[in-house]
Write an enzyme that holds these catalytic residues in place. Structure first.
Site, short mmCIF file in Angstrom:
data_model
loop_
_atom_site.label_atom_id
_atom_site.label_comp_id
_atom_site.label_asym_id
_atom_site.label_seq_id
_atom_site.Cartn_x
_atom_site.Cartn_y
_atom_site.Cartn_z
N ALA A 64 0.95 -1.27 -0.05
CA ALA A 64 0.12 0.18 0.00
C ALA A 64 1.37 1.17 0.39
CB ALA A 64 -1.29 -0.21 1.29
N GLY A 109 0.85 -5.14 0.95
CA GLY A 109 -0.03 -5.36 -0.54
C GLY A 109 0.40 -5.74 -1.24
N GLU A 112 -0.25 -9.67 -0.45
CA GLU A 112 -1.45 -10.29 -0.04
C GLU A 112 -1.97 -10.05 -1.93
OE1 GLU A 112 -2.07 -6.40 1.90
OE2 GLU A 112 -3.03 -7.65 3.73
N GLU A 132 4.30 -4.95 7.79
CA GLU A 132 3.23 -3.97 8.63
C GLU A 132 3.73 -3.55 9.49
OE1 GLU A 132 2.33 -6.97 6.62
OE2 GLU A 132 1.02 -5.86 4.94
N1 COA Z 1 4.37 3.05 -0.75
C1 COA Z 1 4.63 4.50 -0.99
N2 COA Z 1 6.23 4.27 -1.87
C2 COA Z 1 7.26 3.20 -1.86
C3 COA Z 1 6.58 2.27 -1.36
C4 COA Z 1 5.01 2.23 -0.36
N3 COA Z 1 4.93 1.14 -0.60
N4 COA Z 1 7.79 1.57 -1.48
C5 COA Z 1 8.82 2.11 -2.51
N5 COA Z 1 8.35 3.28 -2.87
C6 COA Z 1 8.99 4.65 -3.26
C7 COA Z 1 9.97 4.51 -2.52
O1 COA Z 1 9.79 6.05 -1.27
C8 COA Z 1 10.52 5.44 -2.82
O2 COA Z 1 10.57 6.67 -3.98
P1 COA Z 1 11.34 7.74 -4.25
O3 COA Z 1 12.21 7.50 -5.47
O4 COA Z 1 10.21 9.42 -4.28
O5 COA Z 1 11.97 8.49 -2.67
C9 COA Z 1 11.05 4.70 -4.65
O6 COA Z 1 9.33 3.48 -4.32
C10 COA Z 1 11.82 3.74 -4.13
O7 COA Z 1 11.96 2.83 -3.33
P2 COA Z 1 13.05 2.87 -2.19
O8 COA Z 1 13.03 3.15 -1.03
O9 COA Z 1 14.05 3.78 -2.58
O10 COA Z 1 14.18 1.71 -3.33
P3 COA Z 1 14.56 0.27 -2.84
O11 COA Z 1 15.63 -0.77 -3.65
O12 COA Z 1 15.76 0.69 -1.98
O13 COA Z 1 14.05 -0.31 -1.26
C11 COA Z 1 12.23 -1.57 -0.61
C12 COA Z 1 12.83 -1.37 -1.90
C13 COA Z 1 10.68 -2.52 -0.98
C14 COA Z 1 12.76 -2.38 -0.07
C15 COA Z 1 11.82 -0.24 -0.19
O14 COA Z 1 10.91 0.99 -0.80
C16 COA Z 1 10.21 -0.20 1.10
O15 COA Z 1 10.45 -1.03 1.89
N6 COA Z 1 9.16 -0.33 0.64
C17 COA Z 1 7.74 -0.55 1.84
C18 COA Z 1 7.58 -1.56 1.83
C19 COA Z 1 5.88 -1.65 2.37
O16 COA Z 1 6.58 -1.78 4.31
N7 COA Z 1 5.30 -2.22 2.19
C20 COA Z 1 4.13 -2.20 2.95
C21 COA Z 1 3.45 -1.39 2.99
S1 COA Z 1 1.92 -1.37 3.74
#
Ligand code: COA
Length: 258
Positions: A64, A109, A112, A132
């Site tokens: 999400a 999500g 999911e 989460e």
């Molecule tokens: N919601 C909003 N934006 C997200 C996102 C999310 N769930 N996951 C990634 N992004 C965005 C980042 O903010 C970033 O945006 P920016 O370039 O404007 O800063 C872009 O996507 C790239 O992500 P980044 O974190 O820089 O990539 P990474 O390769 O370093 O890390 C992940 C990848 C997947 C490990 C990391 O993005 C992450 O932990 N995301 C969240 C996962 C999460 O907690 N999901 C559950 C949500 S309920």
């Protein structure tokens, strides 16, 4: 550019989540577009199987949208969860097999969404998880219900409570994923499988999904009742007569979807 792309490829369709710069994070606009696309695909009688994948090389969907999530309060959070659940339930109940081609991160999500699909084919580079807990919340798009059904209560709790990511190999071992492919092949292989399903009798595909869903939703006896009645319904189709006649006449069947 739309946040969800729909491509019709003969008798199957490919739905692509299209926010690659945000790792296909599921914001409100994307979920609404996905719901609209699913409505179209569900009503299109020429489409008999569906592939769902993510744009870009890194992610299926990273969950999400955390920016939108951050705005929620107790009531808004409930509506937020229910909206995602509704859209993902549309996938599960589409009446056509839906296969996730998991081409990278499938987190929160995103995991999911993959679980709401009927099968998951994954890139060897994919990573799965329900992180989460690390945001101070629980999975809210069906994860607390679908994950235990797929991998068992203990493994589901390990993933949900610890919030750690697992790699594709482990996801395969615990039954979260059906098949693994080299990264460059996962979409083509998933499409080939979808095409092979789309060539089968559509009413029988629908019936398989309907009866199998009962295994999650009902007791075994009630499920068997549903199985027998759905089985009977398939025996009333032209495709059943054609399939059995083709076998007896030693030829390939030609299904009409009736
Ligand atoms: N919601 C909003 N934006 C997200 C996102 C999310 N769930 N996951 C990634 N992004 C965005 C980042 O903010 C970033 O945006 P920016 O370039 O404007 O800063 C872009 O996507 C790239 O992500 P980044 O974190 O820089 O990539 P990474 O390769 O370093 O890390 C992940 C990848 C997947 C490990 C990391 O993005 C992450 O932990 N995301 C969240 C996962 C999460 O907690 N999901 C559950 C949500 S309920």
């Amino acid at each position: 550019m739309s946040t969800v792309l729909l491509e019709r490829r003969g008798a199957y369709a490919v739905i692509t989540l299209n926010r690659p710069d945000k790792l296909n994070a599921l914001n409100g606009e994307l979920l609404q577009t996905l719901a609209d696309v699913l409505t179209d695909v569900g009503a299109d009688t020429t489409i008999h199987a569906v592939v769902v994948t993510g744009a870009g090389q890194k992610a299926f969907a990273a969950g999400a949208d955390i920016g939108e999530l951050h705005q929620q309060d107790a009531f808004g959070g409930r509506l937020f969860a229910e909206r995602g659940q509704r859209v993902f339930n549309m996938i599960e109940r589409l009446g056509k097999p839906v296969i996730a081609a998991v081409n990278g991160f499938a987190l929160g999500g995103g995991c999911e969404l993959a679980m709401a699909c009927h099968m998951r084919f994954a890139s060897e580079q994919a990573q799965f998880g329900q992180p989460e807990i690390n945001l101070g919340i629980i999975p809210g798009y069906g994860g607390t219900q679908r994950l235990p059904r797929l991998v068992g209560q203990a493994k589901a709790l390990e993933l949900i409570l610890a919030g750690d990511r697992i790699n594709a190999q482990e996801a395969l071992q615990i039954g979260l994923v059906n098949r693994l492919y080299p990264h460059a092949e996962v979409l083509a292989q998933t499409e080939a499988f979808a095409a092979s399903l789309a060539a089968k009798a559509p009413l029988a595909l629908y019936a398989c999904l309907e009866a199998t869903q009962a295994a999650s939703d009902t007791s075994e006896l009630e499920g068997q009742y549903i199985e027998a009645s759905v089985f009977g319904r398939t025996c009333g189709t032209s495709d059943f007569k054609e399939g059995t006649a083709a076998f007896l006449e030693k030829r390939q069947p030609v299904f009409s979807g009736r």
